[in-house]
Design an enzyme around this catalytic site. Structure first.
Site, short mmCIF file in Angstrom:
data_model
loop_
_atom_site.label_atom_id
_atom_site.label_comp_id
_atom_site.label_asym_id
_atom_site.label_seq_id
_atom_site.Cartn_x
_atom_site.Cartn_y
_atom_site.Cartn_z
N ALA A 135 0.92 -1.24 -0.15
CA ALA A 135 0.05 0.04 0.19
C ALA A 135 0.64 1.36 -0.19
O ALA A 135 1.93 1.15 0.62
CB ALA A 135 -0.84 0.01 1.17
N ASP A 291 -9.77 6.91 11.74
CA ASP A 291 -9.55 6.63 10.39
C ASP A 291 -10.26 5.27 9.94
O ASP A 291 -9.34 4.34 9.35
CB ASP A 291 -8.20 6.69 9.94
CG ASP A 291 -7.81 7.00 8.60
OD1 ASP A 291 -8.95 7.18 7.78
OD2 ASP A 291 -6.71 6.67 7.82
#
Length: 513
Positions: A135, A291
């Site tokens: 990622a 988040d």
């Protein structure tokens, strides 16, 4: 002056980028913006040509330009996504889709960063290190590795030079916020300086991975023993400012509903676990993972939900938690007078406004939502409308609640993604009810009173020492004997005041007991 010119020129460059994306529509919404400044922006962007194939929706164009301008603007857009009262619900929806993704930086730079930060060659830290990241975002990227002890881990590495880029942009944001508060009176209620500080504090945590590791560790301690939910372990020996190493998680991403169904998971149960975990963190602990998008939550084979990426966390002090619990509880009970009373007692709404009218406004916000089908009952929407309505009553923006609202919207969206019949209110009710019982019980009230009294008593020695220092200074500065009587009188007055203060503290302790 020089800073103003520098930042002003920088924002004119930014305005030209907005013009290229046909995203300067917000200028017309700033009715009280200085005419000269608005004219300057119009002149500087007059000859800019629009890009081809732009989206029709203004919010989508705004999201595109923020993405183009870089990570600081992406963060700002994500914060604006919580303010539907400012930008409208449609534009807020577009900004919620802002994804913080960038192409990865080269693996040799990543490896060098690890070795420099941890002070050892890579092969002394990891027996295996995948050079291809799994990622990559604006601040860091993640590689899979295996430690020399044989544990699979995720290694998060900060992008080189990203701190300087954020620093320049945030400095410009702060200047613009100060300028707006001075020059555009209607922005003062929105407290742009405080909002920018909230963004800056969030970014500071994301840029120092030791702080992210500490946040993960604290969340893990707080949530220990909570069934069906956990935080991965931190490898502190392989963690530094620019490198974070934590346990690798094998599981199914919550975004992949097909795999969740194929594995036989009950999606309604998963939704309940996520909502409960968020509320426990926010209401019970005052420290929450902020988040919570679908890419940061995985389900392990035994059904445990594992949270990742702790760069953005939120904090609520006890008074903010009490306020939040009271208004949610008031809405759940449809007790709008209670909702109004807590807005006024918390000082969020000016005391010269009508509490009765405010209660009516809260009824107007909530009743249409409660009258709709279960799947349409949105806690996030209610908060958004609540903040929009408070504009009429002069309520200032509460930065500590912005992140909470954003996170609540994300959690609710995830719950609905897993279970289309998920009802945030019904999922919240048990946690809120328990919190209210715990916090409002006579035992808790007594304990709080005793604790406050003991803290006051503990402050007395320090107060005495400070008073003695002041009196010694006075005595030293007054050299003439004729002033001795005045000094003695001053001593008597101070001692008398301290006796009264001490007696008051002792009496409050006796009353509490």
């Amino acid at each position: 002056m020089i800073d103003g010119l520098r930042h002003g020129f920088r924002f004119l460059v930014v305005a030209r980028e907005f013009a290229r994306h046909d995203a300067l529509f917000w200028l017309d919404d700033l009715g009280q913006m200085p005419v000269g400044l608005k004219s300057l922006v119009r002149f500087a962007t007059f000859f800019v040509r629009h890009k081809k194939d732009l989206p029709d929706a203004p919010g989508a164009r705004l999201a595109d330009v923020l993405r183009q301008l870089g990570p600081s603007y992406i963060k700002l857009g994500q914060m604006l996504a919580t303010r539907s009262d400012l930008i409208g619900p449609g534009m807020a929806r577009n900004l919620r889709n802002l994804q913080d993704r960038l192409p990865p930086f080269p693996s040799d730079i990543a490896i060098q960063q690890v070795e420099d930060d941890l002070g050892k060659p890579l092969d002394q830290l990891f027996s295996d290190f995948d050079p291809e990241p799994v990622a990559a975002a604006s601040i860091a990227q993640v590689h899979k590795a295996r430690t020399t002890e044989g544990m699979d881990v995720a290694v998060k590495i900060v992008r080189p030079d990203i701190a300087g880029k954020f620093s320049r942009d945030l400095e410009a944001f702060a200047w613009a916020a100060r300028f707006a508060e001075r020059s555009i009176p209607q922005t003062r209620r929105l407290r742009p300086v405080a909002v920018v500080k909230t963004v800056a504090d969030s970014v500071a945590t994301e840029l120092d991975l030791r702080l992210e590791a500490a946040a993960a560790s604290e969340l893990a301690e707080n949530m220990a023993g909570e069934p069906g939910y956990r935080i991965p372990a931190i490898d502190w020996q392989r963690t530094s400012r620019n490198v974070l190493t934590l346990e690798w998680v094998d599981g199914i991403a919550l975004s992949d509903t097909e795999q969740l169904d194929a594995a036989g998971f009950d999606r309604a149960d998963l939704a309940s676990v996520i909502v409960r975990a968020f509320l426990l963190q926010a209401m019970r602990d005052g420290f929450f993972h902020a988040d919570l998008h679908q890419g940061n939550l995985f389900v392990e084979p035994d059904g445990t939900v594992v949270a990742l990426d702790f760069g953005i966390t939120g904090q609520l002090d006890k008074s903010s938690r009490r306020y939040l619990a009271e208004i949610i509880y008031g809405f759940l009970q449809r007790d709008y007078q209670r909702v109004a009373r807590w807005h006024f007692s918390a000082g969020y709404v000016p005391a010269d406004r009508s509490e009765q009218r405010f209660a009516q406004a809260m009824r107007a916000v909530a009743e249409p939502i409660f009258g709709r089908a279960v799947r349409d009952v949105s806690a996030g929407k209610l908060l958004g409308q609540l903040f929009a309505t408070t504009d009429t009553f002069g309520m200032e923006t509460q930065p500590q609640l912005l992140l909470l609202q954003r996170t609540m919207v994300m959690v609710e969206g995830m719950a609905l993604h897993l279970d289309s019949d998920a009802n945030m209110w019904e999922l919240s009710r048990p946690v809120i009810d328990q919190w209210m019982r715990d916090q409002l019980s006579p035992e808790i009230a007594l304990a709080d009173a005793i604790n406050q009294s003991l803290q006051s008593v503990q402050m007395l020695p320090g107060m005495v020492g400070q008073v003695k220092n002041v009196l010694d200074g006075l005595e030293k500065s007054m050299g003439e004997r004729s002033e001795g009587d005045t000094l003695k009188n001053q001593r008597r007055m101070v001692v008398f005041a301290m006796v009264i203060a001490t007696a008051s503290i002792i009496m409050s302790l006796i009353v509490a007991l």
